[in-house]
Design a protein around this motif. Structure first.
Motif, PDB file in Angstrom:
ATOM      1  N   GLY A  21      -5.699   0.878  -5.881  1.00  0.00           N
ATOM      2  CA  GLY A  21      -6.904   1.701  -5.953  1.00  0.00           C
ATOM      3  C   GLY A  21      -7.871   2.390  -4.327  1.00  0.00           C
ATOM      4  N   GLN A  22      -7.510   1.413  -3.945  1.00  0.00           N
ATOM      5  CA  GLN A  22      -8.605   1.670  -3.062  1.00  0.00           C
ATOM      6  C   GLN A  22      -7.868   2.396  -1.305  1.00  0.00           C
ATOM      7  OE1 GLN A  22     -11.988   0.399  -3.488  1.00  0.00           O
ATOM      8  NE2 GLN A  22     -11.109   0.496  -6.096  1.00  0.00           N
ATOM      9  N   ALA A  23      -8.507   2.891  -1.145  1.00  0.00           N
ATOM     10  CA  ALA A  23      -8.334   3.523   0.471  1.00  0.00           C
ATOM     11  C   ALA A  23      -8.327   2.490   1.582  1.00  0.00           C
ATOM     12  CB  ALA A  23      -9.550   4.422   0.745  1.00  0.00           C
TER      13      ALA A  23
ATOM     14  N   GLU B 286      -3.505   4.015   0.464  1.00  0.00           N
ATOM     15  CA  GLU B 286      -4.240   2.932  -0.617  1.00  0.00           C
ATOM     16  C   GLU B 286      -3.665   2.041  -1.504  1.00  0.00           C
ATOM     17  OE1 GLU B 286      -5.724   6.916  -3.053  1.00  0.00           O
ATOM     18  OE2 GLU B 286      -3.729   7.103  -2.649  1.00  0.00           O
TER      19      GLU B 286
ATOM     20  N   LEU C 125     -14.320   6.535   4.552  1.00  0.00           N
ATOM     21  CA  LEU C 125     -13.493   5.583   5.349  1.00  0.00           C
ATOM     22  C   LEU C 125     -13.559   5.633   6.548  1.00  0.00           C
ATOM     23  CD1 LEU C 125     -11.401   2.887   4.921  1.00  0.00           C
ATOM     24  CD2 LEU C 125      -9.415   5.299   5.204  1.00  0.00           C
TER      25      LEU C 125
ATOM     26  N   TYR D  47      -6.075   5.690   6.955  1.00  0.00           N
ATOM     27  CA  TYR D  47      -5.935   6.802   6.955  1.00  0.00           C
ATOM     28  C   TYR D  47      -6.082   7.125   8.479  1.00  0.00           C
ATOM     29  CZ  TYR D  47     -10.037   7.826   9.910  1.00  0.00           C
ATOM     30  OH  TYR D  47     -10.773   7.615  10.864  1.00  0.00           O
TER      31      TYR D  47
ATOM     32  N   LEU E 178      -3.808   9.354   3.762  1.00  0.00           N
ATOM     33  CA  LEU E 178      -4.713   8.080   3.491  1.00  0.00           C
ATOM     34  C   LEU E 178      -3.445   7.308   2.714  1.00  0.00           C
ATOM     35  CD1 LEU E 178      -7.737   7.374   2.306  1.00  0.00           C
ATOM     36  CD2 LEU E 178      -6.995   8.819  -0.297  1.00  0.00           C
TER      37      LEU E 178
ATOM     38  N   PRO F 204       0.647  -1.073   0.101  1.00  0.00           N
ATOM     39  CA  PRO F 204       0.122   0.252   0.385  1.00  0.00           C
ATOM     40  C   PRO F 204       0.800   1.531   0.060  1.00  0.00           C
ATOM     41  CG  PRO F 204      -0.906  -1.802   1.632  1.00  0.00           C
ATOM     42  CD  PRO F 204       0.674  -1.758   0.964  1.00  0.00           C
TER      43      PRO F 204
ATOM     44  N   VAL G 122     -13.334  10.398   0.243  1.00  0.00           N
ATOM     45  CA  VAL G 122     -12.737   9.462   0.757  1.00  0.00           C
ATOM     46  C   VAL G 122     -12.387   9.501   2.264  1.00  0.00           C
ATOM     47  CG1 VAL G 122     -10.991   7.993   0.255  1.00  0.00           C
ATOM     48  CG2 VAL G 122     -12.062   9.102  -1.779  1.00  0.00           C
TER      49      VAL G 122
ATOM     50  N   ASP H 261      -9.778  14.984  -1.128  1.00  0.00           N
ATOM     51  CA  ASP H 261      -9.585  13.102  -0.274  1.00  0.00           C
ATOM     52  C   ASP H 261     -10.816  13.373   0.362  1.00  0.00           C
ATOM     53  OD1 ASP H 261      -7.178  12.153  -1.837  1.00  0.00           O
ATOM     54  OD2 ASP H 261      -6.385  13.574  -1.173  1.00  0.00           O
TER      55      ASP H 261
END
Length: 177
Positions: free
Chosen positions: A69-71, A66, A20, A74, A64, A4, A16, A13
């Protein structure tokens, strides 16, 4: 699968991070609260306007995590506002630190934590603080490995429910000369 990535979040952001934040809190703690308490808290703590305000605050920073491509995680840090008599205007706080369960235990949390601590101490050593749920033993062990010690407790409101939280502090790390 790639490792990641971790990056500083920016205003683009906000959506997102808001989603999240609610997802990770729910994944971790939803079983503890009546549905209305949880819903009220999520709206207050992770609503889009609150997230935008945190991102716009120059005294705070968010990161963040990732993967593909996905969170998946955080963190949020800034000035300390925990209720402890030793907190000063120069104290920093790790306010939020979450990874989705599938991403815990693989070293990503340690990498994220290191970046947040470096940011909190970017102007030199200072006392750092964390509030953690009294029954989150895994988090307490993690923070203990990084020099944090319990120095107090307080009640954390989630809707009409009051959680027993511990206050952890790591005293300013002084460099020896």
């Amino acid at each position: 699968m790639l490792q990641p990535t971790i990056r500083r979040a920016d205003p683009s952001d906000a959506q997102v991070l808001s989603e999240l934040g609610a997802r990770t809190f729910t994944e971790t703690f939803a079983h503890l609260y009546p549905p209305q308490d949880l819903a009220d808290f999520l709206a207050q703590a992770y609503g889009l306007e609150r997230t935008r305000a945190d991102l716009a605050d120059p005294a705070k920073a968010q990161w963040l995590v990732e993967a593909d491509g996905q969170a998946v995680g955080y963190a949020l840090a800034g000035p300390c506002d925990l209720p402890h008599p030793d907190v000063t205007a120069t104290s920093g706080e790790l306010k939020r630190f979450y990874l989705l369960k599938d991403w815990q235990g693989g070293g990503t949390g340690g990498r994220l934590f290191a970046q947040v601590m470096a940011w909190l101490e970017r102007d030199g050593p200072r006392d750092l603080w964390i509030g953690v749920w009294s029954e989150n033993l895994g988090a307490q062990r993690f923070y203990g490995r990084h020099g944090f010690e319990q120095v107090g407790a307080y009640g954390f409101q989630v809707g009409g429910t009051t959680d027993h939280e511990f206050i952890l502090r790591r005293a300013a790390q002084r460099l020896s000369t």
